[in-house]
Design an enzyme around this catalytic site. Structure first.
Site, PDB file in Angstrom:
ATOM      1  N   ARG A 141      -0.564  -9.294  13.886  1.00  9.55           N
ATOM      2  CA  ARG A 141      -1.131  -8.369  12.897  1.00  9.55           C
ATOM      3  C   ARG A 141      -1.912  -8.799  11.727  1.00  9.55           C
ATOM      4  NH1 ARG A 141       4.503  -5.767  11.137  1.00  9.55           N
ATOM      5  NH2 ARG A 141       3.414  -4.316   9.872  1.00  9.55           N
ATOM      6  N   LYS A 187       0.691  -1.170  -0.041  1.00  6.98           N
ATOM      7  CA  LYS A 187       0.081  -0.104  -0.139  1.00  6.98           C
ATOM      8  C   LYS A 187       0.760   1.365  -0.105  1.00  6.98           C
ATOM      9  CE  LYS A 187      -2.322  -1.152   3.879  1.00  6.98           C
ATOM     10  NZ  LYS A 187      -1.491  -2.327   4.388  1.00  6.98           N
ATOM     11  N   ARG A 190      12.021  -6.174   5.152  1.00 10.07           N
ATOM     12  CA  ARG A 190      11.675  -4.644   4.928  1.00 10.07           C
ATOM     13  C   ARG A 190      12.633  -3.987   5.780  1.00 10.07           C
ATOM     14  NH1 ARG A 190       5.746  -2.856   5.187  1.00 10.07           N
ATOM     15  NH2 ARG A 190       5.854  -2.915   7.474  1.00 10.07           N
ATOM     16  N   ARG A 246      11.592  -1.869  11.113  1.00  8.39           N
ATOM     17  CA  ARG A 246      10.273  -1.772  11.926  1.00  8.39           C
ATOM     18  C   ARG A 246      10.457  -2.472  12.969  1.00  8.39           C
ATOM     19  NH1 ARG A 246       5.018  -0.159   8.492  1.00  8.39           N
ATOM     20  NH2 ARG A 246       4.013  -1.212  10.241  1.00  8.39           N
ATOM     21  N   ARG A 271      -9.439   0.712   9.149  1.00 10.51           N
ATOM     22  CA  ARG A 271      -9.132  -0.726   9.413  1.00 10.51           C
ATOM     23  C   ARG A 271     -10.299  -1.341  10.341  1.00 10.51           C
ATOM     24  NH1 ARG A 271      -3.197   0.407   9.362  1.00 10.51           N
ATOM     25  NH2 ARG A 271      -2.139  -1.635   9.869  1.00 10.51           N
TER      26      ARG A 271
HETATM   27  P1  AMP Z   1       1.095   0.186   9.436  1.00 13.05           P
HETATM   28  O1  AMP Z   1       2.001   1.174   9.331  1.00 13.05           O
HETATM   29  O2  AMP Z   1      -0.291   0.640   8.620  1.00 13.05           O
HETATM   30  O3  AMP Z   1       1.351  -1.308   9.317  1.00 13.05           O
HETATM   31  O4  AMP Z   1       0.454   0.407  10.899  1.00 13.05           O
HETATM   32  C1  AMP Z   1       1.438   0.153  11.988  1.00 13.05           C
HETATM   33  C2  AMP Z   1       0.455  -0.021  13.151  1.00 13.05           C
HETATM   34  O5  AMP Z   1       0.041   1.229  13.623  1.00 13.05           O
HETATM   35  C3  AMP Z   1      -0.572  -0.960  13.338  1.00 13.05           C
HETATM   36  O6  AMP Z   1      -0.267  -2.256  13.650  1.00 13.05           O
HETATM   37  C4  AMP Z   1      -1.593  -0.385  14.139  1.00 13.05           C
HETATM   38  O7  AMP Z   1      -1.012  -0.805  15.790  1.00 13.05           O
HETATM   39  C5  AMP Z   1      -1.231   1.191  14.278  1.00 13.05           C
HETATM   40  N1  AMP Z   1      -2.363   1.637  13.268  1.00 13.05           N
HETATM   41  C6  AMP Z   1      -2.130   2.204  11.920  1.00 13.05           C
HETATM   42  N2  AMP Z   1      -3.123   2.592  11.379  1.00 13.05           N
HETATM   43  C7  AMP Z   1      -4.172   2.249  12.262  1.00 13.05           C
HETATM   44  C8  AMP Z   1      -5.627   2.323  12.145  1.00 13.05           C
HETATM   45  N3  AMP Z   1      -6.215   2.809  11.123  1.00 13.05           N
HETATM   46  N4  AMP Z   1      -6.529   1.773  13.433  1.00 13.05           N
HETATM   47  C9  AMP Z   1      -5.826   1.532  14.374  1.00 13.05           C
HETATM   48  N5  AMP Z   1      -4.628   1.384  14.531  1.00 13.05           N
HETATM   49  C10 AMP Z   1      -3.992   1.714  13.409  1.00 13.05           C
END
Ligand code: AMP
Length: 220
Positions: free
Chosen positions: A172, A14, A128, A161, A89
């Site tokens: 996740r 994404k 990554r 990360r 989400r």
């Molecule tokens: P990402 O970079 O999108 O993989 O997000 C990393 C982490 O941030 C996720 O595993 C969640 O803990 C938190 N996070 C990101 N976006 C959301 C969202 N829309 N709702 C809730 N938690 C989020």
């Protein structure tokens, strides 16, 4: 108007594909993961509250994320459209997003799901690496830097990360299955939804993505 949501499990691409849409259409990418990581870096109250959830692979509570997105939407650069990456989400977030858009006389144009098998996602996430200095992305399996751990572009030490470890990745994926996957049916019925195969080369994925964006955003 291009108001786009990119759906897809962690590692589906994404972020990479959003960057290309940004370059082509000049609309901002809103990544709630990036926003939360920068809140953590600045040690804001929100960032501190979010940290534990993020490190264990759980979702940050809806109300925190929704407030953060509301604030971001109020910025000028969102007027001509946006690409949402990692939001919504949950069904609750999707409902709130609908309300927020309606209040400002806007609507969604496209919801595009990038689909990738889980074994490929795991390898992508484990491999990554990102340069903290210039933002360049690498992958030790698919796109390794010339010298291990060092950015090809600026020479800084690459970072991984914190949540890209096997245990957190499993969590996740579970969270994605249970809380985010239901959004496919949520949006499918609204005539804005498309799926693309995210296992091809990045250029091919982008070309399909672009086609869907043109088709769906051209409708209204
Ligand atoms: P990402 O970079 O999108 O993989 O997000 C990393 C982490 O941030 C996720 O595993 C969640 O803990 C938190 N996070 C990101 N976006 C959301 C969202 N829309 N709702 C809730 N938690 C989020």
């Amino acid at each position: 108007m291009k108001n786009i949501i990119l759906l897809g499990a962690p590692g589906a691409g994404k972020g990479t594909q959003s960057e290309r849409l940004v370059a082509e259409y000049g609309i901002p990418q809103i990544s709630t993961g990036d926003l939360l990581r920068s809140e953590r870096k600045s040690q804001s109250a929100l960032g501190q509250e979010a940290a534990g959830y993020m490190d264990s692979g759980k979702l940050v509570p809806d109300d925190l994320v929704i407030r953060m997105v509301e604030k971001r939407f109020a910025e000028k650069d969102c007027a001509a459209g946006f690409i949402l990456d990692g939001f919504p989400r949950t069904v609750e977030q999707a409902d709130k997003l609908g309300e927020m858009l309606q209040k400002s006389g806007k609507s969604l144009s496209a919801v595009i799901n990038i689909v990738v098998a889980e074994d490929i996602l795991i390898k992508r996430l484990l491999g990554r690496r990102k340069c903290p200095a210039c933002g360049a992305n690498f992958n030790v399996y698919f796109n390794p830097p010339a010298q291990e751990g060092v950015c090809d572009v600026c020479g800084a030490q690459l970072e991984q990360r914190k949540d890209d470890n096997e245990e957190t990745i499993r969590e996740r994926f579970l969270v994605y299955q249970n809380q985010t996957q239901p959004l496919v049916n949520y949006y499918r019925g609204k005539g804005l939804y498309a799926e693309i195969d995210g296992e091809q080369a990045a250029d091919e994925i982008y070309s399909r993505l672009r086609q869907e964006v043109e088709k769906l955003c051209g409708q209204g």
